[in-house]
Design a protein around this motif. Sequence first.
Motif, PDB file in Angstrom:
ATOM      1  N   ARG A 105       1.962   6.929  -6.505  1.00 37.25           N
ATOM      2  CA  ARG A 105       0.905   7.825  -6.977  1.00 37.25           C
ATOM      3  C   ARG A 105       1.234   9.285  -6.652  1.00 37.25           C
ATOM      4  NH1 ARG A 105      -3.603   5.456  -4.586  1.00 37.25           N
ATOM      5  NH2 ARG A 105      -3.131   3.707  -5.931  1.00 37.25           N
ATOM      6  N   ARG A 126      -2.668   6.819   3.890  1.00 40.21           N
ATOM      7  CA  ARG A 126      -4.077   6.433   3.808  1.00 40.21           C
ATOM      8  C   ARG A 126      -4.158   4.968   3.411  1.00 40.21           C
ATOM      9  NH1 ARG A 126      -6.330  10.544   0.199  1.00 40.21           N
ATOM     10  NH2 ARG A 126      -6.728  11.970   1.906  1.00 40.21           N
ATOM     11  N   ALA A 157       0.838  -1.201   0.000  1.00 44.47           N
ATOM     12  CA  ALA A 157       0.000   0.000   0.000  1.00 44.47           C
ATOM     13  C   ALA A 157       0.873   1.250   0.000  1.00 44.47           C
ATOM     14  CB  ALA A 157      -0.925  -0.013   1.215  1.00 44.47           C
ATOM     15  N   ALA A 189      -1.712  11.417   2.218  1.00 42.80           N
ATOM     16  CA  ALA A 189      -1.782  10.736   0.914  1.00 42.80           C
ATOM     17  C   ALA A 189      -0.837   9.533   0.854  1.00 42.80           C
ATOM     18  CB  ALA A 189      -1.444  11.716  -0.209  1.00 42.80           C
ATOM     19  N   LEU A 190       0.195   9.546   1.690  1.00 45.58           N
ATOM     20  CA  LEU A 190       1.130   8.409   1.707  1.00 45.58           C
ATOM     21  C   LEU A 190       0.626   7.264   2.587  1.00 45.58           C
ATOM     22  CD1 LEU A 190       4.543  10.275   2.105  1.00 45.58           C
ATOM     23  CD2 LEU A 190       3.646   9.200   0.032  1.00 45.58           C
ATOM     24  N   THR A 250      -1.191  17.252   1.538  1.00 41.51           N
ATOM     25  CA  THR A 250      -2.055  16.309   0.819  1.00 41.51           C
ATOM     26  C   THR A 250      -3.176  17.017   0.061  1.00 41.51           C
ATOM     27  OG1 THR A 250      -1.591  14.433   2.252  1.00 41.51           O
ATOM     28  CG2 THR A 250      -3.737  14.439   1.149  1.00 41.51           C
ATOM     29  N   ASN A 277       2.450   1.791  -3.400  1.00 43.46           N
ATOM     30  CA  ASN A 277       1.473   2.325  -4.355  1.00 43.46           C
ATOM     31  C   ASN A 277       1.171   3.798  -4.082  1.00 43.46           C
ATOM     32  OD1 ASN A 277       1.242  -0.067  -5.702  1.00 43.46           O
ATOM     33  ND2 ASN A 277      -0.536  -0.771  -4.517  1.00 43.46           N
ATOM     34  N   ASN A 278       0.939   4.129  -2.806  1.00 43.36           N
ATOM     35  CA  ASN A 278       0.633   5.520  -2.460  1.00 43.36           C
ATOM     36  C   ASN A 278       1.788   6.441  -2.836  1.00 43.36           C
ATOM     37  OD1 ASN A 278      -1.733   4.567  -1.394  1.00 43.36           O
ATOM     38  ND2 ASN A 278      -1.136   4.830   0.752  1.00 43.36           N
TER      39      ASN A 278
END
Length: 236
Positions: free
Chosen positions: A11, A234, A4, A231-232, A212, A7-8
């Motif tokens: 993104r 979540r 996760a 945002a990292l 964020t 991915n964060n």
Amino acid sequence: MLDALRNNLQRVRQRIANACARAGRAPAEVTLVAVTKSVGVDAIRALHGLGVTDIGENRVQDARDKQAALGGRVGLRWHMIGHLQTNKVRHALQLFDSVDALDSLRLAAEVERRLACGAAAAARAACPYPVLIECNVSGEAGKFGVRPADLPALLDAVRALPHIRVEGLMAMAPFGDDPEATRPVFAALRELAVAARARSGLALPRLSMGMTQDFEVAVEEGATTVRVGTALFRGV
Ligand SMILES: *Cc1c(COP(=O)(O)O)cnc(C)c1O
């Protein structure tokens, strides 16, 4: 957690790159400071493994606890991004590579006093300690940061301190759901930096703005540092 987080992070990096592309900037101009105030040392280790270089914490005690658990700064650059009390300066200087929210001459004078004492003072004068001055651009009451009108005087006073180097400006935008609402605040900080450079002759290369809720807008408006936590993490 690692998947996760990976991915964060990917993104967030992609969104920074896209904002850079829109603004005709190179992604390498923007440093991501991962704000780890809400997470533990496992997340910090994982971020380090994923190539994150810069960590932001807003409390001296939290940074101290986390570095104790990690075994030091472990090659990361640690940024103090919160309001720093003068009675915590001595510890902060041991824990952080820069103070990114310097907001008063009183605080600057205490930083200088702590850097100027002790055996390594001369070495430190050769390599002054980096700070950013926090500006209360939006003029919100109860918010830390120097008022724009008071920035020139604070800048003149702080640059006269031999153990401190002012590297730029930092601002917090008002909280809100609409990232576009913060654009004028970021544009105003950029213009403050332009005026301060012209007036002082200082390079002031760094602009720390964007979290964020609004980091893409900040990048479009010239941020060189974005401070991103939620945002990292979540869903991590
Ligand atoms: C918490 C914090 C951030 C990060 O906020 P997010 O919304 O979690 O990205 C950035 N800057 C400062 C000063 C903070 O305290």
